[in-house]
Motif scaffolding. Structure first.
Motif, PDB file in Angstrom:
ATOM      1  N   ILE A  34       4.028  -4.063  -2.581  1.00 50.49           N
ATOM      2  CA  ILE A  34       4.014  -4.349  -4.005  1.00 50.49           C
ATOM      3  C   ILE A  34       4.750  -5.662  -4.251  1.00 50.49           C
ATOM      4  CG2 ILE A  34       4.821  -3.551  -6.262  1.00 50.49           C
ATOM      5  CD1 ILE A  34       4.509  -0.671  -5.096  1.00 50.49           C
ATOM      6  N   GLY A  35       4.060  -6.602  -4.879  1.00 50.70           N
ATOM      7  CA  GLY A  35       4.642  -7.895  -5.181  1.00 50.70           C
ATOM      8  C   GLY A  35       4.503  -8.929  -4.077  1.00 50.70           C
ATOM      9  N   GLU A  36       4.006  -8.536  -2.908  1.00 51.31           N
ATOM     10  CA  GLU A  36       3.856  -9.481  -1.798  1.00 51.31           C
ATOM     11  C   GLU A  36       2.702 -10.443  -2.056  1.00 51.31           C
ATOM     12  OE1 GLU A  36       2.953  -9.438   3.024  1.00 51.31           O
ATOM     13  OE2 GLU A  36       3.062  -7.558   1.919  1.00 51.31           O
ATOM     14  N   LYS A  37       2.930 -11.710  -1.840  1.00 54.03           N
ATOM     15  CA  LYS A  37       1.874 -12.714  -1.982  1.00 54.03           C
ATOM     16  C   LYS A  37       1.037 -12.724  -0.718  1.00 54.03           C
ATOM     17  CE  LYS A  37       4.446 -15.720  -5.044  1.00 54.03           C
ATOM     18  NZ  LYS A  37       4.998 -17.073  -5.249  1.00 54.03           N
ATOM     19  N   VAL A  38      -0.297 -12.873  -0.893  1.00 49.21           N
ATOM     20  CA  VAL A  38      -1.213 -12.893   0.246  1.00 49.21           C
ATOM     21  C   VAL A  38      -2.096 -14.129   0.149  1.00 49.21           C
ATOM     22  CG1 VAL A  38      -3.125 -11.694   1.365  1.00 49.21           C
ATOM     23  CG2 VAL A  38      -1.239 -10.375   0.417  1.00 49.21           C
ATOM     24  N   ASN A  39      -2.153 -14.882   1.218  1.00 46.89           N
ATOM     25  CA  ASN A  39      -3.029 -16.034   1.312  1.00 46.89           C
ATOM     26  C   ASN A  39      -4.318 -15.561   1.983  1.00 46.89           C
ATOM     27  OD1 ASN A  39      -4.417 -18.358   1.942  1.00 46.89           O
ATOM     28  ND2 ASN A  39      -2.632 -19.445   2.747  1.00 46.89           N
ATOM     29  N   LEU A  40      -5.416 -15.497   1.233  1.00 45.18           N
ATOM     30  CA  LEU A  40      -6.664 -14.981   1.777  1.00 45.18           C
ATOM     31  C   LEU A  40      -7.277 -15.900   2.825  1.00 45.18           C
ATOM     32  CD1 LEU A  40      -8.289 -13.444  -1.410  1.00 45.18           C
ATOM     33  CD2 LEU A  40      -6.973 -12.299   0.377  1.00 45.18           C
ATOM     34  N   ASP A  41      -6.851 -17.171   2.849  1.00 44.24           N
ATOM     35  CA  ASP A  41      -7.309 -18.087   3.894  1.00 44.24           C
ATOM     36  C   ASP A  41      -6.602 -17.823   5.219  1.00 44.24           C
ATOM     37  OD1 ASP A  41      -9.105 -19.427   2.229  1.00 44.24           O
ATOM     38  OD2 ASP A  41      -7.532 -20.770   1.489  1.00 44.24           O
ATOM     39  N   ASN A  42      -5.469 -17.159   5.158  1.00 50.31           N
ATOM     40  CA  ASN A  42      -4.686 -16.831   6.351  1.00 50.31           C
ATOM     41  C   ASN A  42      -4.036 -15.458   6.130  1.00 50.31           C
ATOM     42  OD1 ASN A  42      -3.360 -17.011   8.781  1.00 50.31           O
ATOM     43  ND2 ASN A  42      -1.721 -18.297   7.985  1.00 50.31           N
ATOM     44  N   PRO A  43      -4.841 -14.384   6.134  1.00 49.75           N
ATOM     45  CA  PRO A  43      -4.301 -13.058   5.817  1.00 49.75           C
ATOM     46  C   PRO A  43      -3.312 -12.574   6.881  1.00 49.75           C
ATOM     47  CG  PRO A  43      -6.558 -12.879   6.577  1.00 49.75           C
ATOM     48  CD  PRO A  43      -6.253 -14.336   6.458  1.00 49.75           C
ATOM     49  N   PRO A  44      -2.350 -11.780   6.467  1.00 48.01           N
ATOM     50  CA  PRO A  44      -1.375 -11.248   7.426  1.00 48.01           C
ATOM     51  C   PRO A  44      -2.032 -10.185   8.313  1.00 48.01           C
ATOM     52  CG  PRO A  44      -1.042 -10.270   5.280  1.00 48.01           C
ATOM     53  CD  PRO A  44      -2.105 -11.322   5.117  1.00 48.01           C
ATOM     54  N   SER A  45      -1.401  -9.917   9.436  1.00 47.25           N
ATOM     55  CA  SER A  45      -1.914  -8.843  10.288  1.00 47.25           C
ATOM     56  C   SER A  45      -1.656  -7.513   9.586  1.00 47.25           C
ATOM     57  CB  SER A  45      -1.236  -8.878  11.649  1.00 47.25           C
ATOM     58  OG  SER A  45       0.155  -8.748  11.511  1.00 47.25           O
ATOM     59  N   PRO A  46      -2.515  -6.515   9.833  1.00 52.28           N
ATOM     60  CA  PRO A  46      -2.337  -5.217   9.168  1.00 52.28           C
ATOM     61  C   PRO A  46      -0.975  -4.608   9.499  1.00 52.28           C
ATOM     62  CG  PRO A  46      -4.446  -5.328  10.287  1.00 52.28           C
ATOM     63  CD  PRO A  46      -3.670  -6.544  10.706  1.00 52.28           C
ATOM     64  N   GLU A  47      -0.366  -4.034   8.478  1.00 50.92           N
ATOM     65  CA  GLU A  47       0.945  -3.409   8.656  1.00 50.92           C
ATOM     66  C   GLU A  47       1.021  -2.195   7.729  1.00 50.92           C
ATOM     67  OE1 GLU A  47       5.557  -4.427   7.577  1.00 50.92           O
ATOM     68  OE2 GLU A  47       4.259  -6.066   8.152  1.00 50.92           O
ATOM     69  N   ASN A  48       1.479  -1.086   8.255  1.00 52.48           N
ATOM     70  CA  ASN A  48       1.627   0.137   7.464  1.00 52.48           C
ATOM     71  C   ASN A  48       3.066   0.228   6.949  1.00 52.48           C
ATOM     72  OD1 ASN A  48      -0.999   0.671   8.193  1.00 52.48           O
ATOM     73  ND2 ASN A  48      -0.471   2.113   9.770  1.00 52.48           N
ATOM     74  N   TRP A  49       3.407  -0.630   5.984  1.00 51.80           N
ATOM     75  CA  TRP A  49       4.761  -0.747   5.470  1.00 51.80           C
ATOM     76  C   TRP A  49       5.261   0.545   4.833  1.00 51.80           C
ATOM     77  CZ3 TRP A  49       4.943   0.289   0.355  1.00 51.80           C
ATOM     78  CH2 TRP A  49       3.779   0.107  -0.380  1.00 51.80           C
ATOM     79  N   TRP A  50       4.375   1.352   4.306  1.00 56.80           N
ATOM     80  CA  TRP A  50       4.783   2.568   3.602  1.00 56.80           C
ATOM     81  C   TRP A  50       5.344   3.632   4.536  1.00 56.80           C
ATOM     82  CZ3 TRP A  50      -0.042   0.633   4.135  1.00 56.80           C
ATOM     83  CH2 TRP A  50      -0.919   1.318   4.955  1.00 56.80           C
ATOM     84  N   LYS A  51       5.085   3.523   5.846  1.00 55.51           N
ATOM     85  CA  LYS A  51       5.593   4.513   6.797  1.00 55.51           C
ATOM     86  C   LYS A  51       7.112   4.420   6.951  1.00 55.51           C
ATOM     87  CE  LYS A  51       1.422   5.107   9.493  1.00 55.51           C
ATOM     88  NZ  LYS A  51       0.799   5.018  10.819  1.00 55.51           N
ATOM     89  N   ALA A  52       7.667   3.259   6.659  1.00 55.35           N
ATOM     90  CA  ALA A  52       9.120   3.053   6.798  1.00 55.35           C
ATOM     91  C   ALA A  52       9.896   3.503   5.574  1.00 55.35           C
ATOM     92  CB  ALA A  52       9.406   1.584   7.081  1.00 55.35           C
ATOM     93  N   ILE A  53       9.193   3.895   4.498  1.00 55.41           N
ATOM     94  CA  ILE A  53       9.858   4.286   3.252  1.00 55.41           C
ATOM     95  C   ILE A  53       9.836   5.804   3.116  1.00 55.41           C
ATOM     96  CG2 ILE A  53       9.773   4.124   0.730  1.00 55.41           C
ATOM     97  CD1 ILE A  53       8.416   1.402   1.099  1.00 55.41           C
ATOM     98  N   ASN A  54      10.972   6.365   2.756  1.00 56.36           N
ATOM     99  CA  ASN A  54      11.046   7.828   2.574  1.00 56.36           C
ATOM    100  C   ASN A  54      10.757   8.195   1.165  1.00 56.36           C
ATOM    101  OD1 ASN A  54      11.690   8.320   5.248  1.00 56.36           O
ATOM    102  ND2 ASN A  54      13.867   7.996   4.861  1.00 56.36           N
TER     103      ASN A  54
END
Length: 54
Positions: A34-54
């Motif tokens: 939430i709130g992360e900026k994404v550059n569609l010309d250079n997308p980040p690698s997939p990450e399951n960030w929600w798994k680290a949140i309780n």
């Protein structure tokens, strides 16, 4: 301060389900934090960030 559930499912259930469905269908999926900026010309690698949140 307190909190309460507004839905009958876990907070991360929707993203877990859509991530699994995309994987099963071999579809690309971006899921920025939430709130992360994404550059569609250079997308980040997939990450399951929600798994680290309780």
């Amino acid at each position: 301060m307190g909190k309460f559930a507004l839905a009958l499912h876990d907070w991360d259930e929707p993203i877990r389900l859509v991530t699994e469905a995309a994987k099963n269908e071999n579809l690309p999926l971006l899921s920025p934090m939430i709130g992360e900026k994404v550059n569609l010309d250079n997308p980040p690698s997939p990450e399951n960030w929600w798994k680290a949140i309780n």
